[in-house]
Motif scaffolding. Structure first.
Motif, mmCIF file in Angstrom:
data_model
loop_
_atom_site.group_PDB
_atom_site.id
_atom_site.type_symbol
_atom_site.label_atom_id
_atom_site.label_comp_id
_atom_site.label_asym_id
_atom_site.label_seq_id
_atom_site.Cartn_x
_atom_site.Cartn_y
_atom_site.Cartn_z
ATOM 1 N N PRO A 124 51.908 6.684 70.747
ATOM 2 C CA PRO A 124 50.771 7.373 71.376
ATOM 3 C C PRO A 124 49.957 6.415 72.247
ATOM 4 O O PRO A 124 49.835 5.231 71.948
ATOM 5 C CB PRO A 124 49.947 7.866 70.184
ATOM 6 N N GLY A 125 49.401 6.964 73.319
ATOM 7 C CA GLY A 125 48.567 6.192 74.229
ATOM 8 C C GLY A 125 47.161 6.012 73.677
ATOM 9 O O GLY A 125 46.721 6.711 72.764
ATOM 10 N N LYS A 126 46.448 5.084 74.276
ATOM 11 C CA LYS A 126 45.089 4.756 73.834
ATOM 12 C C LYS A 126 44.165 5.974 73.911
ATOM 13 O O LYS A 126 43.417 6.246 72.971
ATOM 14 C CB LYS A 126 44.541 3.624 74.707
ATOM 15 N N GLU A 127 44.232 6.720 75.013
ATOM 16 C CA GLU A 127 43.350 7.887 75.183
ATOM 17 C C GLU A 127 43.631 8.952 74.123
ATOM 18 O O GLU A 127 42.700 9.573 73.608
ATOM 19 C CB GLU A 127 43.524 8.482 76.580
ATOM 20 N N LEU A 128 44.898 9.178 73.796
ATOM 21 C CA LEU A 128 45.241 10.171 72.777
ATOM 22 C C LEU A 128 44.712 9.737 71.411
ATOM 23 O O LEU A 128 44.129 10.538 70.674
ATOM 24 C CB LEU A 128 46.761 10.376 72.712
ATOM 25 N N GLU A 173 42.170 7.744 70.815
ATOM 26 C CA GLU A 173 40.708 7.859 70.816
ATOM 27 C C GLU A 173 40.269 9.312 70.707
ATOM 28 O O GLU A 173 39.304 9.620 69.998
ATOM 29 C CB GLU A 173 40.137 7.226 72.084
ATOM 30 N N TYR A 174 40.975 10.208 71.372
ATOM 31 C CA TYR A 174 40.643 11.638 71.334
ATOM 32 C C TYR A 174 40.800 12.188 69.903
ATOM 33 O O TYR A 174 39.968 12.978 69.448
ATOM 34 C CB TYR A 174 41.542 12.398 72.299
ATOM 35 N N LEU A 175 41.831 11.768 69.221
ATOM 36 C CA LEU A 175 42.083 12.265 67.868
ATOM 37 C C LEU A 175 41.142 11.665 66.829
ATOM 38 O O LEU A 175 40.966 12.245 65.752
ATOM 39 C CB LEU A 175 43.537 11.978 67.460
ATOM 40 N N ASN A 176 40.543 10.531 67.136
ATOM 41 C CA ASN A 176 39.689 9.851 66.167
ATOM 42 C C ASN A 176 38.218 9.924 66.529
ATOM 43 O O ASN A 176 37.430 9.060 66.171
ATOM 44 C CB ASN A 176 40.125 8.392 66.016
ATOM 45 N N LYS A 177 37.812 10.961 67.245
ATOM 46 C CA LYS A 177 36.396 11.138 67.597
ATOM 47 C C LYS A 177 35.592 11.468 66.380
ATOM 48 O O LYS A 177 35.965 12.103 65.467
ATOM 49 C CB LYS A 177 36.233 12.256 68.621
#
Length: 91
Positions: free
Chosen positions: A81-85, A87-91
């Motif tokens: 998984p990419g960094k943005e994905l 970060e999005y999942l761990n908000k």
């Protein structure tokens, strides 16, 4: 979400006919498969990347019978998984 749900969501979101959405999803999946067959890395910025990992063959043991088995070398797809994905999942 499975493939048919993805097709339905794409059709509804982008106001496409279900057949057009299916063609788009199938083209995407086929392109990723072909790239992996060619041992190319597939990177989708913001989502992640796919690549092949090669594993050597080895001698194993059947846990049920105890017989020695030879496991052939193989290649398996690997998704990172990419960094943005992440970060999005761990908000």
């Amino acid at each position: 979400m499975n493939k048919s749900e993805l097709i339905k969501t794409l059709a509804e979101t982008k106001d496409l006919h279900i057949d057009e959405a299916a063609d788009i999803v199938n083209a995407f999946v086929d392109s990723v498969k072909q790239a992996l067959i060619n041992e190319d890395r597939v990177e989708i910025r913001g989502f992640g990347s796919f690549k092949l990992k090669g594993y050597k063959g080895y001698t194993g043991r059947n846990p049920k019978s105890g017989d020695v088995v030879t496991v052939a070398p193989k290649k398996l797809p690997f998704f990172r998984p990419g960094k943005e994905l992440k970060e999005y999942l761990n908000k």
